[in-house]
Design a protein around this motif. Structure first.
Motif, PDB file in Angstrom:
ATOM      1  N   MET A  98      -4.730 -96.069  -3.988  1.00 13.38           N
ATOM      2  CA  MET A  98      -4.337 -97.312  -4.661  1.00 13.38           C
ATOM      3  C   MET A  98      -3.105 -97.108  -5.530  1.00 13.38           C
ATOM      4  SD  MET A  98      -5.594-100.105  -3.786  1.00 13.38           S
ATOM      5  CE  MET A  98      -4.634-101.003  -4.955  1.00 13.38           C
ATOM      6  N   GLN A  99      -2.968 -95.952  -6.149  1.00 15.34           N
ATOM      7  CA  GLN A  99      -1.755 -95.667  -6.928  1.00 15.34           C
ATOM      8  C   GLN A  99      -0.527 -95.743  -6.033  1.00 15.34           C
ATOM      9  OE1 GLN A  99      -2.066 -91.900  -8.903  1.00 15.34           O
ATOM     10  NE2 GLN A  99      -3.672 -92.585 -10.291  1.00 15.34           N
ATOM     11  N   GLN A 100      -0.610 -95.138  -4.875  1.00 19.36           N
ATOM     12  CA  GLN A 100       0.524 -95.134  -3.955  1.00 19.36           C
ATOM     13  C   GLN A 100       0.833 -96.550  -3.463  1.00 19.36           C
ATOM     14  OE1 GLN A 100       2.476 -92.417  -3.593  1.00 19.36           O
ATOM     15  NE2 GLN A 100       1.079 -91.656  -5.130  1.00 19.36           N
ATOM     16  N   TYR A 101      -0.209 -97.326  -3.184  1.00 17.93           N
ATOM     17  CA  TYR A 101      -0.021 -98.720  -2.754  1.00 17.93           C
ATOM     18  C   TYR A 101       0.648 -99.533  -3.851  1.00 17.93           C
ATOM     19  CZ  TYR A 101      -1.142-103.359  -0.957  1.00 17.93           C
ATOM     20  OH  TYR A 101      -1.058-104.654  -0.510  1.00 17.93           O
ATOM     21  N   TYR A 102       0.180 -99.373  -5.075  1.00 15.25           N
ATOM     22  CA  TYR A 102       0.741-100.098  -6.221  1.00 15.25           C
ATOM     23  C   TYR A 102       2.214 -99.735  -6.430  1.00 15.25           C
ATOM     24  CZ  TYR A 102       1.289-101.625 -11.092  1.00 15.25           C
ATOM     25  OH  TYR A 102       1.723-102.213 -12.248  1.00 15.25           O
ATOM     26  N   LEU A 103       2.540 -98.459  -6.390  1.00 17.40           N
ATOM     27  CA  LEU A 103       3.919 -98.022  -6.591  1.00 17.40           C
ATOM     28  C   LEU A 103       4.844 -98.504  -5.470  1.00 17.40           C
ATOM     29  CD1 LEU A 103       3.150 -94.436  -7.857  1.00 17.40           C
ATOM     30  CD2 LEU A 103       4.219 -96.269  -9.194  1.00 17.40           C
ATOM     31  N   ALA A 104       4.291 -98.686  -4.287  1.00 18.88           N
ATOM     32  CA  ALA A 104       5.094 -99.141  -3.157  1.00 18.88           C
ATOM     33  C   ALA A 104       5.282-100.655  -3.143  1.00 18.88           C
ATOM     34  CB  ALA A 104       4.454 -98.694  -1.848  1.00 18.88           C
ATOM     35  N   THR A 105       4.274-101.401  -3.633  1.00 20.95           N
ATOM     36  CA  THR A 105       4.289-102.858  -3.470  1.00 20.95           C
ATOM     37  C   THR A 105       4.290-103.659  -4.768  1.00 20.95           C
ATOM     38  OG1 THR A 105       1.883-103.076  -3.443  1.00 20.95           O
ATOM     39  CG2 THR A 105       2.979-102.614  -1.318  1.00 20.95           C
ATOM     40  N   GLY A 106       3.784-103.069  -5.852  1.00 19.20           N
ATOM     41  CA  GLY A 106       3.619-103.818  -7.095  1.00 19.20           C
ATOM     42  C   GLY A 106       2.334-104.621  -7.118  1.00 19.20           C
ATOM     43  N   ARG A 107       1.563-104.547  -6.063  1.00 20.90           N
ATOM     44  CA  ARG A 107       0.285-105.263  -5.993  1.00 20.90           C
ATOM     45  C   ARG A 107      -0.844-104.331  -6.404  1.00 20.90           C
ATOM     46  NH1 ARG A 107       2.461-106.427  -0.812  1.00 20.90           N
ATOM     47  NH2 ARG A 107       3.686-108.329  -0.917  1.00 20.90           N
ATOM     48  N   ARG A 108      -1.763-104.870  -7.184  1.00 18.52           N
ATOM     49  CA  ARG A 108      -2.877-104.058  -7.668  1.00 18.52           C
ATOM     50  C   ARG A 108      -4.001-103.934  -6.643  1.00 18.52           C
ATOM     51  NH1 ARG A 108      -3.027-103.172 -13.372  1.00 18.52           N
ATOM     52  NH2 ARG A 108      -1.099-103.929 -14.282  1.00 18.52           N
ATOM     53  N   THR A 109      -4.067-104.856  -5.688  1.00 20.82           N
ATOM     54  CA  THR A 109      -5.091-104.784  -4.645  1.00 20.82           C
ATOM     55  C   THR A 109      -4.501-105.264  -3.328  1.00 20.82           C
ATOM     56  OG1 THR A 109      -5.902-107.043  -4.921  1.00 20.82           O
ATOM     57  CG2 THR A 109      -6.912-105.356  -6.319  1.00 20.82           C
ATOM     58  N   ARG A 110      -5.114-104.851  -2.246  1.00 21.66           N
ATOM     59  CA  ARG A 110      -4.691-105.336  -0.931  1.00 21.66           C
ATOM     60  C   ARG A 110      -5.049-106.817  -0.785  1.00 21.66           C
ATOM     61  NH1 ARG A 110      -2.941-100.866   1.386  1.00 21.66           N
ATOM     62  NH2 ARG A 110      -4.019 -98.915   1.091  1.00 21.66           N
TER      63      ARG A 110
END
Length: 100
Positions: free
Chosen positions: A83-95
């Motif tokens: 989730m950290q990697q997803y957040y850093l890539a997208t700015g979204r906290r959840t999918r």
């Protein structure tokens, strides 16, 4: 935004959060990582680095500096590594946020 600008933004944010030492905040250029949406800036306390005592470490040691000028803040501590990697890539906290 450059790595140096991200480091400066993180330093200014941390100076507001920790206005008096201890802890003595340590930031290093080699602890800054670029991602698609934000810069990840890792920091530590000099007290922890000197002693090696985990009790001297800060609870969270990652600042997120969005490239779009949004608010600098700590990495949410509830996130796992994925989730950290997803957040850093997208700015979204959840999918889920991306779907709606």
């Amino acid at each position: 935004m450059t790595a140096q600008e991200a480091l400066t933004a993180a330093r200014e944010f941390l100076a507001r959060v920790y206005p008096k030492a201890p802890p003595t905040i340590v930031l290093r250029p080699d602890w800054v990582r670029e991602h698609d949406w934000a810069w990840e800036v890792v920091f530590d306390s000099q007290e922890h680095l000197d002693s090696g005592d985990f009790a001297q470490a800060l609870f969270t040691r990652v600042v997120v500096v969005p490239k779009n000028g949004h608010r600098v803040d700590f990495m949410p501590t509830v996130f796992d590594v994925e989730m950290q990697q997803y957040y850093l890539a997208t700015g979204r906290r959840t999918r889920f946020e991306a779907e709606h």
